[in-house]
Scaffold this motif. Sequence first.
Motif, PDB file in Angstrom:
ATOM      1  N   GLU A  22      12.633  51.324  -6.898  1.00 37.13           N
ATOM      2  CA  GLU A  22      13.070  50.024  -6.405  1.00 37.13           C
ATOM      3  C   GLU A  22      13.939  49.330  -7.458  1.00 37.13           C
ATOM      4  O   GLU A  22      13.588  49.282  -8.631  1.00 37.13           O
ATOM      5  CB  GLU A  22      11.848  49.150  -6.097  1.00 37.13           C
ATOM      6  N   MET A  23      15.073  48.806  -7.022  1.00 33.67           N
ATOM      7  CA  MET A  23      15.950  48.079  -7.934  1.00 33.67           C
ATOM      8  C   MET A  23      15.290  46.797  -8.434  1.00 33.67           C
ATOM      9  O   MET A  23      15.471  46.390  -9.577  1.00 33.67           O
ATOM     10  CB  MET A  23      17.269  47.732  -7.232  1.00 33.67           C
ATOM     11  N   ASP A  24      14.528  46.166  -7.556  1.00 34.76           N
ATOM     12  CA  ASP A  24      13.831  44.933  -7.890  1.00 34.76           C
ATOM     13  C   ASP A  24      12.356  45.131  -7.532  1.00 34.76           C
ATOM     14  O   ASP A  24      11.908  44.734  -6.458  1.00 34.76           O
ATOM     15  CB  ASP A  24      14.443  43.776  -7.092  1.00 34.76           C
ATOM     16  N   PRO A  25      11.596  45.779  -8.416  1.00 34.10           N
ATOM     17  CA  PRO A  25      10.209  46.122  -8.098  1.00 34.10           C
ATOM     18  C   PRO A  25       9.389  44.926  -7.627  1.00 34.10           C
ATOM     19  O   PRO A  25       9.440  43.855  -8.220  1.00 34.10           O
ATOM     20  CB  PRO A  25       9.668  46.666  -9.432  1.00 34.10           C
ATOM     21  N   GLY A  26       8.666  45.131  -6.530  1.00 36.25           N
ATOM     22  CA  GLY A  26       7.811  44.075  -6.011  1.00 36.25           C
ATOM     23  C   GLY A  26       8.420  43.259  -4.891  1.00 36.25           C
ATOM     24  O   GLY A  26       7.698  42.687  -4.076  1.00 36.25           O
TER      25      GLY A  26
ATOM     26  N   GLY B 265      14.635  37.930  -8.056  1.00 38.75           N
ATOM     27  CA  GLY B 265      13.943  38.946  -8.846  1.00 38.75           C
ATOM     28  C   GLY B 265      14.855  39.836  -9.658  1.00 38.75           C
ATOM     29  O   GLY B 265      14.523  40.219 -10.788  1.00 38.75           O
ATOM     30  N   TYR B 266      16.018  40.166  -9.112  1.00 38.24           N
ATOM     31  CA  TYR B 266      16.962  41.039  -9.821  1.00 38.24           C
ATOM     32  C   TYR B 266      17.353  40.452 -11.170  1.00 38.24           C
ATOM     33  O   TYR B 266      17.365  41.150 -12.195  1.00 38.24           O
ATOM     34  CB  TYR B 266      18.200  41.268  -8.965  1.00 38.24           C
ATOM     35  N   TYR B 267      17.657  39.159 -11.201  1.00 35.67           N
ATOM     36  CA  TYR B 267      18.104  38.541 -12.449  1.00 35.67           C
ATOM     37  C   TYR B 267      16.976  38.468 -13.475  1.00 35.67           C
ATOM     38  O   TYR B 267      17.216  38.616 -14.682  1.00 35.67           O
ATOM     39  CB  TYR B 267      18.684  37.154 -12.169  1.00 35.67           C
ATOM     40  N   HIS B 268      15.762  38.247 -13.026  1.00 35.17           N
ATOM     41  CA  HIS B 268      14.630  38.307 -13.948  1.00 35.17           C
ATOM     42  C   HIS B 268      14.520  39.708 -14.548  1.00 35.17           C
ATOM     43  O   HIS B 268      14.240  39.868 -15.746  1.00 35.17           O
ATOM     44  CB  HIS B 268      13.332  37.941 -13.222  1.00 35.17           C
ATOM     45  N   THR B 269      14.753  40.715 -13.711  1.00 31.23           N
ATOM     46  CA  THR B 269      14.715  42.103 -14.176  1.00 31.23           C
ATOM     47  C   THR B 269      15.782  42.365 -15.228  1.00 31.23           C
ATOM     48  O   THR B 269      15.533  43.013 -16.248  1.00 31.23           O
ATOM     49  CB  THR B 269      14.908  43.060 -12.976  1.00 31.23           C
TER      50      THR B 269
ATOM     51  N   VAL C  65      18.342  31.439 -12.876  1.00 33.94           N
ATOM     52  CA  VAL C  65      16.919  31.776 -12.737  1.00 33.94           C
ATOM     53  C   VAL C  65      16.023  30.574 -13.029  1.00 33.94           C
ATOM     54  O   VAL C  65      14.849  30.571 -12.639  1.00 33.94           O
ATOM     55  CB  VAL C  65      16.518  32.963 -13.643  1.00 33.94           C
ATOM     56  N   SER C  66      16.569  29.562 -13.697  1.00 36.68           N
ATOM     57  CA  SER C  66      15.782  28.362 -13.970  1.00 36.68           C
ATOM     58  C   SER C  66      16.028  27.278 -12.931  1.00 36.68           C
ATOM     59  O   SER C  66      15.516  26.157 -13.066  1.00 36.68           O
ATOM     60  CB  SER C  66      16.115  27.816 -15.364  1.00 36.68           C
ATOM     61  N   SER C  67      16.801  27.616 -11.903  1.00 31.11           N
ATOM     62  CA  SER C  67      17.124  26.660 -10.845  1.00 31.11           C
ATOM     63  C   SER C  67      16.449  27.071  -9.541  1.00 31.11           C
ATOM     64  O   SER C  67      15.965  28.200  -9.407  1.00 31.11           O
ATOM     65  CB  SER C  67      18.651  26.613 -10.634  1.00 31.11           C
ATOM     66  N   PRO C  68      16.403  26.186  -8.555  1.00 28.98           N
ATOM     67  CA  PRO C  68      15.864  26.565  -7.243  1.00 28.98           C
ATOM     68  C   PRO C  68      16.676  27.714  -6.643  1.00 28.98           C
ATOM     69  O   PRO C  68      17.882  27.834  -6.922  1.00 28.98           O
ATOM     70  CB  PRO C  68      16.023  25.289  -6.415  1.00 28.98           C
ATOM     71  N   PRO C  69      16.059  28.577  -5.835  1.00 30.92           N
ATOM     72  CA  PRO C  69      16.776  29.721  -5.246  1.00 30.92           C
ATOM     73  C   PRO C  69      18.038  29.324  -4.494  1.00 30.92           C
ATOM     74  O   PRO C  69      18.990  30.104  -4.424  1.00 30.92           O
ATOM     75  CB  PRO C  69      15.733  30.329  -4.290  1.00 30.92           C
ATOM     76  N   GLU C  70      18.047  28.101  -3.954  1.00 29.44           N
ATOM     77  CA  GLU C  70      19.198  27.659  -3.173  1.00 29.44           C
ATOM     78  C   GLU C  70      20.484  27.661  -3.998  1.00 29.44           C
ATOM     79  O   GLU C  70      21.582  27.812  -3.449  1.00 29.44           O
ATOM     80  CB  GLU C  70      18.950  26.256  -2.601  1.00 29.44           C
ATOM     81  N   VAL C  71      20.358  27.485  -5.315  1.00 29.68           N
ATOM     82  CA  VAL C  71      21.545  27.501  -6.169  1.00 29.68           C
ATOM     83  C   VAL C  71      22.174  28.888  -6.161  1.00 29.68           C
ATOM     84  O   VAL C  71      23.391  29.040  -5.993  1.00 29.68           O
ATOM     85  CB  VAL C  71      21.185  27.077  -7.609  1.00 29.68           C
ATOM     86  N   PHE C  72      21.346  29.919  -6.346  1.00 31.99           N
ATOM     87  CA  PHE C  72      21.855  31.289  -6.273  1.00 31.99           C
ATOM     88  C   PHE C  72      22.401  31.594  -4.888  1.00 31.99           C
ATOM     89  O   PHE C  72      23.458  32.210  -4.743  1.00 31.99           O
ATOM     90  CB  PHE C  72      20.756  32.289  -6.635  1.00 31.99           C
ATOM     91  N   PHE C  73      21.701  31.166  -3.850  1.00 25.99           N
ATOM     92  CA  PHE C  73      22.156  31.423  -2.487  1.00 25.99           C
ATOM     93  C   PHE C  73      23.567  30.864  -2.270  1.00 25.99           C
ATOM     94  O   PHE C  73      24.420  31.494  -1.640  1.00 25.99           O
ATOM     95  CB  PHE C  73      21.199  30.795  -1.480  1.00 25.99           C
ATOM     96  N   GLN C  74      23.810  29.685  -2.813  1.00 19.21           N
ATOM     97  CA  GLN C  74      25.107  29.038  -2.627  1.00 19.21           C
ATOM     98  C   GLN C  74      26.225  29.822  -3.308  1.00 19.21           C
ATOM     99  O   GLN C  74      27.275  30.076  -2.701  1.00 19.21           O
ATOM    100  CB  GLN C  74      25.055  27.604  -3.161  1.00 19.21           C
ATOM    101  N   VAL C  75      26.001  30.224  -4.555  1.00 15.62           N
ATOM    102  CA  VAL C  75      27.064  30.919  -5.269  1.00 15.62           C
ATOM    103  C   VAL C  75      27.233  32.346  -4.745  1.00 15.62           C
ATOM    104  O   VAL C  75      28.359  32.878  -4.715  1.00 15.62           O
ATOM    105  CB  VAL C  75      26.814  30.914  -6.796  1.00 15.62           C
TER     106      VAL C  75
END
Length: 260
Positions: free
Chosen positions: A176-180, A188-192, A220-230
């Motif tokens: 798995e590229m992003d285990p779990g 999860g990918y960016y934490h990895t 990764v320190s922001s709400p997921p919506e920030v990543f979703f937007q970009v």
Amino acid sequence: MQGCDGSILLNSTAAGAAEKDAPPNLTLRGFDLIDRVKGLVEQACPGVVSCADVLALAARDAVAAIGGPSWRVPTGRRDGTVSTMQEAVRELPSPSMTFPQLVALFAGKGLDVRDLVWLSGAHTIGIAHCSSFADRLYSYPSAGNGTGTVPPLDAAYAANLRQRKCRMGGRDTTVEMDPGSFLTFDLGYYHTVLKHRALFRSDAALVTDPAARADIAGVVSSPPEVFFQVFARSMARLGAVQVKTGSQGEIRKHCAVVNS
């Protein structure tokens, strides 16, 4: 690969091998689903909606279906009539690419460093074959010795993979590229990547650039919506690369073959 023109859907012919038969694409799936969708669209409005548009819309909807963002997909693309294995091998990002190589490849398509960082986030879903990162397990410098331009895999994680999933000389299994959460669109990918557990060198290379690493740390320190937007913004930009319109190309009746 001449832009977002559905060329990946074309079958190889006696004249030459197509993109879908290039080594990087041999594990792609879903061609039959696209064909079924195209068939239904043709029944409703024949000769109007291209395979390229079907593919762009399906990509958007697939991301949204597993918890990711949605974005506006302009339609009106035309389908290309050329698909060659050589172009796919030359223009697709390789798992072994360095950060400068990736930046140059993306720049050639009108995409910038942030597009590279955010589009790489698509690796939050899916799997990788052990053979595609074996160099990171068996011939790459061990963690902490200070050599190599790309950080090696976390030593404990690499040892676990060697023992459990990627035994030397064993079957080419998958990881798995992003285990779990490899079936969920998340951060999860960016934490990895930050933990040095990214499987591909090309993913690990993101932290070798200070600006890219700062962007990852910020998201990764922001709400997921920030990543979703970009991510949505970069996907929209990707979907506009070298689009064929007007009299260019055609609207295929069947996605796997050019019109006769």
